[in-house]
Every structure is written in C-alpha cells, then in structure tokens.
Scaffold this active site. Structure first.
Site, PDB file in Angstrom:
ATOM      1  N   ASP A  31       0.884  -1.176   0.000  1.00 47.54           N
ATOM      2  CA  ASP A  31       0.000   0.000   0.000  1.00 47.54           C
ATOM      3  C   ASP A  31       0.914   1.216   0.000  1.00 47.54           C
ATOM      4  O   ASP A  31       2.001   1.168   0.577  1.00 47.54           O
ATOM      5  CB  ASP A  31      -0.883  -0.019   1.259  1.00 47.54           C
ATOM      6  N   SER A  36      -4.862   5.770   3.241  1.00 47.72           N
ATOM      7  CA  SER A  36      -5.025   4.815   4.348  1.00 47.72           C
ATOM      8  C   SER A  36      -3.923   5.111   5.362  1.00 47.72           C
ATOM      9  O   SER A  36      -3.175   6.061   5.191  1.00 47.72           O
ATOM     10  CB  SER A  36      -4.902   3.381   3.832  1.00 47.72           C
ATOM     11  N   ASN A 100      -2.335   6.084 -12.152  1.00 48.81           N
ATOM     12  CA  ASN A 100      -2.517   5.293 -10.919  1.00 48.81           C
ATOM     13  C   ASN A 100      -3.236   3.974 -11.175  1.00 48.81           C
ATOM     14  O   ASN A 100      -2.923   2.966 -10.543  1.00 48.81           O
ATOM     15  CB  ASN A 100      -3.356   6.070  -9.898  1.00 48.81           C
ATOM     16  N   SER A 125     -15.979  -2.550 -11.421  1.00 51.88           N
ATOM     17  CA  SER A 125     -17.106  -1.826 -10.830  1.00 51.88           C
ATOM     18  C   SER A 125     -18.333  -1.934 -11.722  1.00 51.88           C
ATOM     19  O   SER A 125     -18.218  -2.023 -12.954  1.00 51.88           O
ATOM     20  CB  SER A 125     -16.712  -0.355 -10.687  1.00 51.88           C
ATOM     21  N   TYR A 150     -12.404   7.901 -14.057  1.00 52.29           N
ATOM     22  CA  TYR A 150     -12.367   6.774 -13.113  1.00 52.29           C
ATOM     23  C   TYR A 150     -13.076   5.552 -13.721  1.00 52.29           C
ATOM     24  O   TYR A 150     -12.533   4.452 -13.760  1.00 52.29           O
ATOM     25  CB  TYR A 150     -13.031   7.161 -11.774  1.00 52.29           C
ATOM     26  N   LYS A 154     -11.692   1.544 -15.200  1.00 46.89           N
ATOM     27  CA  LYS A 154     -12.201   0.191 -14.917  1.00 46.89           C
ATOM     28  C   LYS A 154     -12.485  -0.551 -16.232  1.00 46.89           C
ATOM     29  O   LYS A 154     -12.185  -1.730 -16.365  1.00 46.89           O
ATOM     30  CB  LYS A 154     -13.446   0.256 -14.029  1.00 46.89           C
TER      31      LYS A 154
HETATM   32  C1  UD1 Z   1     -20.267   6.170  -6.933  1.00 47.54           C
HETATM   33  C2  UD1 Z   1     -19.673   6.410  -8.284  1.00 47.54           C
HETATM   34  C3  UD1 Z   1     -19.275   5.098  -8.883  1.00 47.54           C
HETATM   35  C4  UD1 Z   1     -18.266   4.416  -7.985  1.00 47.54           C
HETATM   36  C5  UD1 Z   1     -18.843   4.278  -6.581  1.00 47.54           C
HETATM   37  C6  UD1 Z   1     -17.761   3.812  -5.643  1.00 47.54           C
HETATM   38  C7  UD1 Z   1     -20.694   8.491  -9.096  1.00 47.54           C
HETATM   39  C8  UD1 Z   1     -21.664   9.074 -10.055  1.00 47.54           C
HETATM   40  N1  UD1 Z   1     -20.606   7.148  -9.114  1.00 47.54           N
HETATM   41  O1  UD1 Z   1     -21.413   5.337  -7.108  1.00 47.54           O
HETATM   42  O2  UD1 Z   1     -18.700   5.289 -10.154  1.00 47.54           O
HETATM   43  O3  UD1 Z   1     -17.944   3.155  -8.489  1.00 47.54           O
HETATM   44  O4  UD1 Z   1     -19.322   5.523  -6.111  1.00 47.54           O
HETATM   45  O5  UD1 Z   1     -18.263   3.677  -4.361  1.00 47.54           O
HETATM   46  O6  UD1 Z   1     -20.051   9.187  -8.364  1.00 47.54           O
HETATM   47  N2  UD1 Z   1     -26.501  10.251  -2.679  1.00 47.54           N
HETATM   48  C9  UD1 Z   1     -27.235  11.242  -2.069  1.00 47.54           C
HETATM   49  N3  UD1 Z   1     -26.600  12.127  -1.266  1.00 47.54           N
HETATM   50  C10 UD1 Z   1     -25.247  12.056  -1.022  1.00 47.54           C
HETATM   51  C11 UD1 Z   1     -24.500  11.029  -1.641  1.00 47.54           C
HETATM   52  C12 UD1 Z   1     -25.158  10.160  -2.468  1.00 47.54           C
HETATM   53  O7  UD1 Z   1     -28.456  11.341  -2.277  1.00 47.54           O
HETATM   54  O8  UD1 Z   1     -24.711  12.913  -0.282  1.00 47.54           O
HETATM   55  C13 UD1 Z   1     -27.193   9.288  -3.555  1.00 47.54           C
HETATM   56  C14 UD1 Z   1     -26.684   9.294  -4.975  1.00 47.54           C
HETATM   57  O9  UD1 Z   1     -27.395  10.207  -5.758  1.00 47.54           O
HETATM   58  C15 UD1 Z   1     -26.954   7.842  -5.378  1.00 47.54           C
HETATM   59  C16 UD1 Z   1     -26.803   7.061  -4.085  1.00 47.54           C
HETATM   60  O10 UD1 Z   1     -26.922   8.005  -3.039  1.00 47.54           O
HETATM   61  O11 UD1 Z   1     -28.280   7.712  -5.805  1.00 47.54           O
HETATM   62  C17 UD1 Z   1     -25.472   6.363  -3.973  1.00 47.54           C
HETATM   63  O12 UD1 Z   1     -24.454   7.296  -4.209  1.00 47.54           O
HETATM   64  P1  UD1 Z   1     -22.901   6.950  -3.982  1.00 47.54           P
HETATM   65  O13 UD1 Z   1     -22.703   6.352  -2.645  1.00 47.54           O
HETATM   66  O14 UD1 Z   1     -22.109   8.162  -4.330  1.00 47.54           O
HETATM   67  O15 UD1 Z   1     -22.622   5.783  -5.024  1.00 47.54           O
HETATM   68  P2  UD1 Z   1     -22.823   5.765  -6.614  1.00 47.54           P
HETATM   69  O16 UD1 Z   1     -23.125   7.100  -7.156  1.00 47.54           O
HETATM   70  O17 UD1 Z   1     -23.774   4.691  -6.922  1.00 47.54           O
END
Ligand code: UD1
Length: 340
Positions: A31, A36, A100, A125, A150, A154
């Site tokens: 790492d 981390s 990276n 992913s 990102y 993948k």
């Molecule tokens: C995100 C990434 C994805 C990555 C993954 C890694 C984006 C668009 N996608 O996925 O490429 O592989 O993280 O963990 O960034 N949400 C809220 N409020 C918040 C945060 C999130 O409403 O403050 C909602 C988002 O709109 C989404 C859901 O929660 O609907 C999950 O969000 P998140 O945890 O960021 O994951 P992904 O967007 O699915």
C-alpha cells in the site's frame, strides 16, 4: 497459499485481508498509504491476531515493483485493489487516474506473467454498465461509454486483462464488478475513512449523524422509481471481501472455465436512497436529517445486480442485510470519532 494484496490497507482491501487470513492464507500487503494509514494494519492485527507482512510501495515506481516480485517469486495469487476511486477528482485529474489505475496494472501484470502461479483478481465496478437497459444487470449487459476517467480506468483495465489473457495461457484472471460497498467489520476496528467531505451516501450519513457534516442532501426525488430517489445495490463490505476469497480459491484450484472471467458482486436487491436512510434509522434508533436537493450530475437512475452467475458458478452469495451494514457503519463511525 501466499497472497499479495495491493491496496491492502484500503476499505475493501483491509476487509479482504482479514477474510484471507481467516481462511488460512498468508498475506503480503502493498500500500502507498495515500488514502489509508498504518492504524489499519493494527486493526487487522487486532482482529486476526496475525500481523501480515507490509511494504509501503507506490506501484508507479516500476523498479520497486520489479524488486518486490524478485523477492516474492513464490506468490500463489494476487488481489489488485490499489487504485484511485474518487469520481469527481478523476474528472479534474484524468492523467493521475490513468497513471494510478492503469500504468500500475500493466506493471503488476508484467510481473505476474513471470510467476509459476499466475492468479489475479481485479477490482472492477458496476460503473462499467452505466445506465443498463435491463434490471437486474447481468454480466453480459453491454458496457456503456464511461461517464468519468475513473469509470474509464475500470473499463480499460478489464480490456487490458482480456487482451493479456488471450496470449498468456497460464494467466488466470477474475474481474469482480462491485456494486455499492458499504458497512464495516463487526469489530469496528476497520472501516471506510474517506478524506474530506464524503461523496458516497453511507459515509455521509454516518458523518452527518456524528455531527461532523450538516444535513444530508438527497440528490433528486423525481426519478422514475417508486419513491423518486435513485436505486442501488448496497453490498456489505464483509460479504464483498468473502467473494474475493472464493474467487481467488477458484483460480488457485484451477476451477475456471476460461482464463478470464467476470462476476457481479452485489446482493441482487435494489434499495432507494430513502430506504437506506430508513435502514440506518431502524438499525441504530437514530434520526438522519436530510433534505431533498437537485439531482447530481452523472448519477444513473437504477443499478442492481443479477447475482445468478456469482451464486451458481462462484458459489458465493451475500449473507448480511442492509441493516447489518448500517449498524456496522455506525459502530465504526462511533469508534473513529470516539462517540459512546
Ligand atoms: C459512486 C460512483 C461510482 C463508484 C462508486 C464507488 C458516481 C456518479 N458514481 O457510485 O462510479 O464506483 O461511487 O463507491 O459518483 N446520494 C445522495 N446524497 C449524497 C451522496 C449520495 O443522495 O450525499 C445518492 C446518490 O445520488 C446515489 C446514491 O446516493 O443515488 C449512492 O451514491 P454513492 O454512494 O455516491 O454511489 P454511486 O453514485 O452509486
């Protein structure tokens, strides 16, 4: 078996190291400590009572990678987690992400293909599917153009592996396409520790409840879903970690059908943002303060896994519930913030 885990002190990496040790494997961790800390190594030590060998190496330094492999030419398998993962940052710093996430993959493969036993697991992913046309998402669903550098790393990473497996017949690779990993080890000694303001939903929820952040913004409630919020497949990180152990053992036991395989790792169940909030409240008896905010750019409406292939071929199935994950995530947040 002796297993190299790159990025082994990260969120998913550290939980996987614990499960590998629990399954009786010897682990060596690389790492660079960029996202981390050595506290994670202590957490692994406390949980397993074993202190795995650790080397601080930035995998972009090719001579150091070569030197590591010259000293560890008896590896039975490699799990390659080391990568950058912040979607927004990748848009600002694309070359950093390509270096990276892809240069390092090439260096690791150059060394892996010289080993006697060439078994590698790659962290992919569900982002490769983009907004899939059909739910649940099967592994054969088309890969859609990436929304971010990102996500592109993948997709390209998978292509690099597929091309390499075509010519190196002794190389065996499994790409695991993770859905949304959440939660923490039940001991609360390891977990997710994002730098700065969490971009992901669950760390934002736990930090908001801990009083470090303001209220949660729910990004959009006008999506074409039952409650209007986006749907994801939230998988407990311990279940995800166990999928790596099973996948690696499949490689090491020579059980693969082809030398490059891909599996979804999710629960198969979709949950909306409001359902995640509800699960947190039910699991912990605490209120999440939130408000509805505008949609976030780049979000897909819905993504959840068809897990038939990983259930039947890999022989792995998620065991823990969304509430288990929310309980463990909160216990970890309390441990980190020293909250009683
Ligand atoms: C995100 C990434 C994805 C990555 C993954 C890694 C984006 C668009 N996608 O996925 O490429 O592989 O993280 O963990 O960034 N949400 C809220 N409020 C918040 C945060 C999130 O409403 O403050 C909602 C988002 O709109 C989404 C859901 O929660 O609907 C999950 O969000 P998140 O945890 O960021 O994951 P992904 O967007 O699915």
């Amino acid at each position: 078996m002796k297993v190299l885990v790159t990025g082994g002190l990260g969120f998913i990496g550290s939980h996987t190291v614990v499960e590998l040790i629990n399954a009786g494997h010897e682990v060596v961790i690389i790492d660079d400590l960029s996202n981390s800390s050595l506290d994670v190594l202590q957490g692994i030590h406390k949980i397993t009572e074993i202190l795995p060998e650790f080397e601080k190496i930035d995998l972009r330094e090719k001579p150091r990678v070569e030197d590591f492999f010259s000293r560890h030419n008896n590896l039975d398998g490699i799990i390659h987690f080391a990568a950058s993962k912040a979607v927004g940052e990748s848009v600002q710093k694309p070359l950093l992400y390509y270096e990276n996430n892809l240069t390092t993959l090439v260096y690791i493969l150059q060394q892996t293909t010289k080993l006697n036993r060439q078994n590698l697991i790659f962290s992919s992913s569900c982002t490769v599917y983009g907004q899939a046309d059909e739910m649940p998402i099967k592994e054969e669903s088309p890969v859609k153009p990436a929304e971010s550098p990102y996500g592109n790393t993948k997709q390209i990473g998978e292509e690099i592996l597929r091309d390499t497996c075509k010519v190196y017949e002794d190389l065996n690779v499994i790409s695991l396409r993770y859905f949304n990993p959440i939660g923490a080890h039940e001991s609360a000694l390891i977990g997710e520790l994002p730098i700065g303001v969490p971009q992901n939903l669950v760390p934002f929820i736990t930090q908001s409840v801990a009083g470090i952040r303001g209220e949660l913004s729910v990004f959009g409630d006008d999506y074409p879903t039952p409650d209007g919020t986006c749907i994801r497949d939230y998988i407990h990180v311990v279940d995800l970690a166990k999928a790596h152990v099973v996948a690696l053992e499949r490689l090491m036991n020579g059980k693969t059908d082809q030398n490059y395989e891909v599996f979804n790792v999710g629960t198969g169940k979709g949950s909306s943002v409001l359902e995640v909030i509800q699960a947190f409240e039910n699991a912990n008896g605490l209120k999440v303060n939130y408000r509805i905010a505008p949609r976030r750019e780049g979000d897909v409406i819905m993504a959840y896994a068809d897990t038939t292939k990983s259930n039947e071929i890999l022989g792995w199935k998620s065991q823990l519930t969304l509430e288990d994950a929310m309980r463990s995530a909160w216990n970890w947040e309390k441990y980190v913030r020293k909250i009683d």
